[in-house]
Design an enzyme around this catalytic site. Structure first.
Site, PDB file in Angstrom:
ATOM      1  N   ARG A 108       0.848  -1.205   0.000  1.00 14.10           N
ATOM      2  CA  ARG A 108       0.000   0.000   0.000  1.00 14.10           C
ATOM      3  C   ARG A 108       0.877   1.246   0.000  1.00 14.10           C
ATOM      4  NH1 ARG A 108      -0.078   0.691   5.733  1.00 14.10           N
ATOM      5  NH2 ARG A 108       0.456  -1.301   6.686  1.00 14.10           N
ATOM      6  N   TYR A 141      12.350   7.687  14.607  1.00 12.79           N
ATOM      7  CA  TYR A 141      12.110   7.719  13.158  1.00 12.79           C
ATOM      8  C   TYR A 141      13.157   8.579  12.449  1.00 12.79           C
ATOM      9  CZ  TYR A 141       9.362   8.293   8.833  1.00 12.79           C
ATOM     10  OH  TYR A 141       8.926   8.308   7.525  1.00 12.79           O
ATOM     11  N   ARG A 197       4.434  -7.384   5.530  1.00 16.11           N
ATOM     12  CA  ARG A 197       4.286  -8.347   6.630  1.00 16.11           C
ATOM     13  C   ARG A 197       2.990  -9.127   6.491  1.00 16.11           C
ATOM     14  NH1 ARG A 197       4.722  -4.005  11.289  1.00 16.11           N
ATOM     15  NH2 ARG A 197       3.422  -3.085   9.673  1.00 16.11           N
ATOM     16  N   LYS A 249      15.849   7.349   9.638  1.00 15.96           N
ATOM     17  CA  LYS A 249      15.823   7.885   8.266  1.00 15.96           C
ATOM     18  C   LYS A 249      17.106   8.639   7.937  1.00 15.96           C
ATOM     19  CE  LYS A 249      11.810   6.295   7.008  1.00 15.96           C
ATOM     20  NZ  LYS A 249      11.734   5.300   5.909  1.00 15.96           N
TER      21      LYS A 249
END
Ligand code: NDP
Length: 245
Positions: A21, A151, A43, A155
């Protein structure tokens, strides 16, 4: 035709992690439309897209599942020539409340997961003397939004990894680049809620969220023959959100 196109011209074998998605699914559509052989992972059990692409269940935190997924792709299409390392998660909270588990899960998925798939892909690309690796980072790597220490670290880590890897594999005509999206309208930003999304949209010079397809266009470009001389680069696709004032 560029020199790089000759041996690997025609459909390429593309693997997109987190392709069920959002941005990953848009990348799958981009490469399918380009005529490539495309596999993607998630997953959860991927639903059949009915477009010739191969959906595989594979959690990037599990090295054994990565090995099985790559073997399945190689059996169906051949060795991976274009890797889009896109699978990613958030577990936002202020650092004072961020437990070891929230830190470790985000690093393990976003950064170490990317290391795992890149390492597996590179082994075959080195023998092919060609390949493209694209890591999906985030504007958060540069601006460091509150609540995203885990996060942002994951990144930002991708940038260092990409540049080190780019130097390691350049002599074999393999390029390694990073796309850094801004605010993209996908499931990932839903938990932020409408008010926070509006606040963040106000930080975007172009004044809107990106579509997943706009990120896929940048990923597709970096995988194209036109980007053959681009390596170790970071391409922001963020409506200007990450540029300095
Ligand atoms: P979504 O949450 O919409 O999709 C994430 C995809 O990754 C899904 O296919 C999900 O499938 C998969 N995934 C998550 N964890 C794993 C895992 N451990 N192993 C394999 N697959 C996994 O996110 P987006 O499309 O928005 O994000 C894609 C990438 O873009 C991420 O790396 C994200 O950090 C980055 N990004 C997104 C931005 C945004 O505003 N949306 C902004 C900047 C960067 P499943 O849950 O079934 O595993």
């Amino acid at each position: 035709m560029s020199e790089e196109e000759a041996p690997g011209s025609g459909p390429r074998v593309v693997l997109v992690t987190g392709g069920s998605r959002g941005i990953g699914a848009a990348c799958v559509s981009w490469f399918v439309a380009n005529g490539d052989h495309v596999a993607y992972t998630s997953r959860s059990e991927p639903s059949d897209r009915d477009d010739g692409s191969l959906g595989l269940r594979c959690d990037v935190t599990d090295p054994a599942q990565i090995e099985s997924a790559f073997s399945a792709v190689e059996e169906r299409f051949g060795p991976v020539e274009v890797l889009v390392s896109n699978a990613g998660i958030t577990r936002d909270t202020l650092i004072a409340r961020m437990g070891e588990d929230a830190w470790a899960e985000v690093i393990d998925t976003n950064l170490t997961g990317s290391y795992r798939v890149a390492r597996r892909a590179v082994a075959k690309m080195l023998r092919l003397h060609r390949g493209r690796i694209i890591f999906v980072s985030s504007v958060g790597a540069f601006i460091g939004l509150p609540g995203q220490a885990n996060y942002a670290a994951s990144k930002a880590g991708l940038l260092g990894m990409a540049r080190a890897l780019a130097r390691e594999v350049a002599s074999r005509s393999i390029t390694v680049n990073v796309v850094a999206p801004g605010l993209v309208a996908t499931d990932m930003i839903e938990p932020l809620g409408a008010e926070r999304i509006d606040q963040m949209r106000a930080m975007v010079p172009l004044g809107r969220t990106a579509t997943a397809e706009e990120i896929a266009d940048a990923v597709g470009f970096l995988a194209s023959s036109g980007a053959g001389y681009i390596t170790g680069a970071v391409l922001p696709v963020d409506g200007g959100m990450g540029m300095g004032l």
